[in-house]
Design an enzyme around this catalytic site. Structure first.
Site, short mmCIF file in Angstrom:
data_model
loop_
_atom_site.label_atom_id
_atom_site.label_comp_id
_atom_site.label_asym_id
_atom_site.label_seq_id
_atom_site.Cartn_x
_atom_site.Cartn_y
_atom_site.Cartn_z
N ASP A 33 0.71 -1.17 0.13
CA ASP A 33 -0.07 0.03 -0.01
C ASP A 33 0.92 1.26 -0.11
O ASP A 33 1.90 1.07 0.28
CB ASP A 33 -0.85 0.09 1.19
CG ASP A 33 -2.06 -1.05 1.38
OD1 ASP A 33 -2.43 -1.03 0.07
OD2 ASP A 33 -2.23 -1.55 2.21
N LYS A 55 -3.73 3.23 -2.23
CA LYS A 55 -5.01 3.80 -2.04
C LYS A 55 -4.66 5.28 -1.40
O LYS A 55 -3.90 5.47 -0.48
CB LYS A 55 -5.90 3.29 -1.37
CG LYS A 55 -6.27 1.94 -1.67
CD LYS A 55 -7.17 1.21 -0.82
CE LYS A 55 -7.29 -0.38 -1.20
NZ LYS A 55 -7.96 -0.71 -0.13
N MET A 168 -8.27 7.97 10.17
CA MET A 168 -9.02 8.47 8.88
C MET A 168 -9.90 9.31 9.17
O MET A 168 -11.00 9.55 8.49
CB MET A 168 -9.39 7.35 8.22
CG MET A 168 -8.39 6.00 7.54
SD MET A 168 -9.17 4.71 7.06
CE MET A 168 -9.76 3.95 8.57
#
Ligand SMILES: C[S@@+](CC[C@H](N)C(=O)[O-])C[C@H]1O[C@@H](n2cnc3c(N)ncnc32)[C@H](O)[C@@H]1O
Length: 240
Positions: A33, A55, A168
């Site tokens: 990632d 991502k 997040m």
């Protein structure tokens, strides 16, 4: 052979597990990632196939179903595959979905836990997520809720009395703070945002729940809400 879902830890390569490092060094395929550090990727064999499925918040460069398919396809070839994921694979890493896809396809897999940023990033700023007689629990929660799926009950979280660790959460922090305040947390409740925790780029921002919405937080940050967020045990003077 097996697909290994390996936790890469929070960023400092020294916080990768021994088993994780061994598996990366022997894998024929490494799928990784965006937040994976270059030092950890450098552990891979020179001839390993390196697949970047990174991502970014707000949009997805590769759909999860495509990532699952890569793992299944490579796994079925019989070579050793490492799926590297930041922190711990099963803490907001979609490791559970990848494990389910491998299980369904009949591909053997193993989960190698990693040190999650939810604990390591606060610790790197001198913040213990629990503290005897002060913070008796900690809740790790996503600030990035998918529309249409289960939603976080922020007002109920405000009532736990424990530490709230938000991953997040930068993009929605003003709304989240408003809901925590509505749920009963005091405006002066300490908040700390640790960006790039455990790495040389680490930045720590200290504020309050009333002011965090306009404090200029940036990703990737771990946000800590609760009394422990005022602590800095790394710089505390003896006797304090
Ligand atoms: C998709 S989640 C993955 C979490 C990961 N599985 C874990 O256990 O740490 C990514 C979020 O983790 C947090 N994060 C990851 N690495 C971080 C770091 N080095 N410092 C602070 N927060 C980090 C940020 O909130 C970021 O938006």
């Amino acid at each position: 052979m097996t697909v290994y879902l390996v936790g890469a830890g929070p960023g400092d390569p020294g916080l990768l597990t021994v088993r994780g490092a061994q598996l990366i060094a022997s894998a024929a395929v490494v799928v990784y990632d965006r937040l994976t550090s270059a030092e950890i990727l450098a552990l891979a064999r020179p001839d390993a196939e390196m697949i970047d499925v990174g991502k970014r918040a707000g949009y997805v460069t590769m759909p999860q179903s495509d990532i699952n398919q890569i793992l299944v396809d490579r796994g079925l070839t019989g070579v050793s595959v490492v799926r590297l994921k930041g922190g711990d694979p099963y803490v907001f890493g979609r490791g559970g979905e990848e494990a389910a896809a491998l299980l369904e396809a009949g591909v053997a897999f193993e989960n190698i836990p990693g040190i999650t940023s939810a604990i390591a990033a606060p610790a790197a700023a001198g913040i213990p997520v629990t503290l005897r007689n002060e913070a008796l629990s900690f809740t790790v929660v996503t600030g990035h809720e998918d529309p249409g799926s289960a939603q976080v009950n922020w007002e109920a979280l405000a009532q736990t009395g424990g530490t709230i660790v938000i991953l997040m959460g930068v993009g929605r922090i003003a709304k989240i703070a408003a809901r925590l305040l509505a749920g009963g947390l005091a405006p002066h409740t300490p908040v700390a945002a640790i960006r790039w925790g455990t790495t040389p780029q680490q930045e720590v921002l200290r504020t309050t729940l009333a002011e965090v919405g306009t404090a200029g937080l940036e990703s990737p940050s771990t946000i800590v809400v609760g009394n422990v967020a005022a602590l800095d045990l790394l710089h505390r003077q003896p006797g304090q």
